[in-house]
Design a protein around this motif. Structure first.
Motif, PDB file in Angstrom:
ATOM      1  N   GLU A  54      30.773  18.001  -5.770  1.00 15.65           N
ATOM      2  CA  GLU A  54      30.281  19.239  -6.280  1.00 15.65           C
ATOM      3  C   GLU A  54      28.677  19.704  -5.866  1.00 15.65           C
ATOM      4  N   LEU A 112      35.745  19.619 -11.716  1.00 15.31           N
ATOM      5  CA  LEU A 112      35.484  20.961 -11.560  1.00 15.31           C
ATOM      6  C   LEU A 112      35.811  21.712 -10.527  1.00 15.31           C
ATOM      7  N   LEU A 113      35.748  20.964  -9.334  1.00 13.38           N
ATOM      8  CA  LEU A 113      36.197  21.774  -7.933  1.00 13.38           C
ATOM      9  C   LEU A 113      37.863  21.617  -8.163  1.00 13.38           C
ATOM     10  N   GLN A 115      39.429  22.196 -10.516  1.00 11.58           N
ATOM     11  CA  GLN A 115      39.781  23.154 -11.543  1.00 11.58           C
ATOM     12  C   GLN A 115      39.730  24.730 -10.821  1.00 11.58           C
ATOM     13  N   GLN A 116      38.387  24.712 -10.186  1.00 10.24           N
ATOM     14  CA  GLN A 116      38.093  25.884  -9.711  1.00 10.24           C
ATOM     15  C   GLN A 116      39.107  26.480  -8.290  1.00 10.24           C
ATOM     16  N   PHE A 117      39.820  25.466  -7.794  1.00  6.44           N
ATOM     17  CA  PHE A 117      40.901  25.823  -6.907  1.00  6.44           C
ATOM     18  C   PHE A 117      42.205  25.769  -7.520  1.00  6.44           C
ATOM     19  N   THR A 316      26.900  23.983 -14.774  1.00  6.43           N
ATOM     20  CA  THR A 316      28.477  24.052 -14.615  1.00  6.43           C
ATOM     21  C   THR A 316      29.183  25.239 -15.109  1.00  6.43           C
ATOM     22  N   ARG A 319      28.379  27.939 -12.234  1.00  4.10           N
ATOM     23  CA  ARG A 319      29.061  27.475 -11.006  1.00  4.10           C
ATOM     24  C   ARG A 319      30.664  27.897 -10.934  1.00  4.10           C
ATOM     25  N   SER A 320      31.242  27.596 -12.295  1.00  2.29           N
ATOM     26  CA  SER A 320      32.564  27.989 -12.295  1.00  2.29           C
ATOM     27  C   SER A 320      32.802  29.447 -12.171  1.00  2.29           C
ATOM     28  N   ALA A 323      32.249  30.395  -8.328  1.00  3.13           N
ATOM     29  CA  ALA A 323      33.191  30.094  -7.794  1.00  3.13           C
ATOM     30  C   ALA A 323      34.472  31.248  -8.028  1.00  3.13           C
ATOM     31  N   ARG A 324      34.627  31.828  -9.188  1.00  4.78           N
ATOM     32  CA  ARG A 324      35.711  32.808  -9.393  1.00  4.78           C
ATOM     33  C   ARG A 324      35.359  33.916  -8.664  1.00  4.78           C
TER      34      ARG A 324
END
Length: 327
Positions: A54, A112-113, A115-117, A316, A319-320, A323-324
């Motif tokens: 991350e 986290l990555l 989840q983001q993808f 955190t 960052r989410s 990414a969105r």
């Protein structure tokens, strides 16, 4: 598990005219700059397959994707299909010789990555091209289908974004990470004196002096956590020095589309302890802008992440959110 999404149907959105033009211009500018500096821009074969977490995602995937398509392999040690697919992808990365880079992400260590993808199961393979993500397939797949997908991905990168890949120098392997005459590099540090000088400069409000002291450490040891945090703090304090808070906030309110006004207000928010406000302001600036303005807002947000620290839950969450809006 049968492979899914083994098509490039997502390329329609990925290849939007505006994004393609911006990415192509950036790629051409980067190549021109490398030529002016006399750099060959070559990498050793070992750089074609990288482990990404991350903390390094921004640099090693998003930024790298402006010069070469990055294929992401989401995997885990316990996943048996992953053990079949990953070696195939690694071998193809070597065979394609710089036409794409393979980034391996361990989902257990980087949830986290995952989840983001929107990863629902592994192995899962995505690509990032010019900072934009698209799914490739999920599950182990026949090599012929993987090759077809990679060929389509590379074609999109070339035709729509001007990404021609990176040059690979097989002779650089022996020297990769080694010092003079093949010897391993000397361990960095110690930096106690430089770090103490930086802190003293900060205490005296000598922000240029503190910035230079921290940069001196990072020039020799780019991974030095204390210097990275100190530099981010010193640069932030330097930016807000002399600001008129009332005027800055008025400008930000009156000109919501003015990126510079939002950057200044975000700096003041952070210094004043309003961390979520600072992060939210910059995420919104990234969402509503494009091109250089978007990059400016994104990079400032990443700099403010360094001030707070990557382990902070507010970072955190931001960052989410980032990414969105990026993807």
């Amino acid at each position: 598990m049968q492979p899914r999404n083994m098509s490039m149907s997502g390329v329609v959105d990925l290849a939007a005219v505006k994004a393609a033009g911006e990415a192509k211009a950036k790629a051409e500018e980067a190549r021109a700059q490398a030529a002016r500096q006399g750099g060959g821009g070559t990498v050793p074969p070992a750089a074609l397959v990288i482990d990404v977490d991350e903390a390094g995602f921004e640099r090693e995937v998003l930024q790298r994707s402006t010069e070469v398509p990055v294929v992401i392999d989401f995997w885990a040690e316990w996943c048996e299909p992953c053990k079949q697919l990953s070696p195939v992808l690694e071998r193809l990365a070597a065979e394609y010789n710089g036409r794409f880079v393979l980034a391996k992400i361990d989902v257990d260590a980087n949830q986290l990555l995952m989840q983001q993808f929107g990863v629902q199961g592994i192995p899962a393979v995505f690509a990032v091209v010019a900072g934009q993500a698209l799914p490739l397939f999920q599950g182990a797949a026949p090599e012929a289908q993987i090759r077809q997908t990679l060929d389509q991905l590379i074609q999109v990168g070339e035709e729509r974004f001007g990404l021609t890949g990176i040059a690979v120098d097989p002779n650089a392997e022996a020297a990769y990470g080694a010092g003079a005459e093949g010897a391993p590099p000397a361990p960095p540090g110690p930096y106690d004196a430089l770090l103490e000088a930086a802190v003293s400069a900060l205490d005296a409000n000598d922000f240029p002096g503190a910035i230079q002291a921290y940069k001196n450490v990072l020039a020799d040891d780019p991974g030095n956590t204390e210097a990275t945090l100190g530099l981010a703090q010193a640069e932030l304090l330097s930016r807000v020095q002399g600001m008129d808070p009332g005027q800055v906030r008025k400008d930000a309110a009156d000109r919501p589309a003015d990126v510079d006004a939002q950057l200044a207000a975000a700096d003041l928010d952070l210094v004043g302890g309003h961390v979520e406000d600072a992060f939210g302001r910059l995420v919104e600036a990234v969402r509503r802008t494009a091109g250089d303005d978007r990059d400016k807002a994104r990079l400032r947000l990443l700099a403010l992440f360094e001030v707070i620290g990557g382990d902070d839950p507010r970072v955190t969450a931001a960052r989410s959110a980032l990414a969105r809006v990026l993807f």
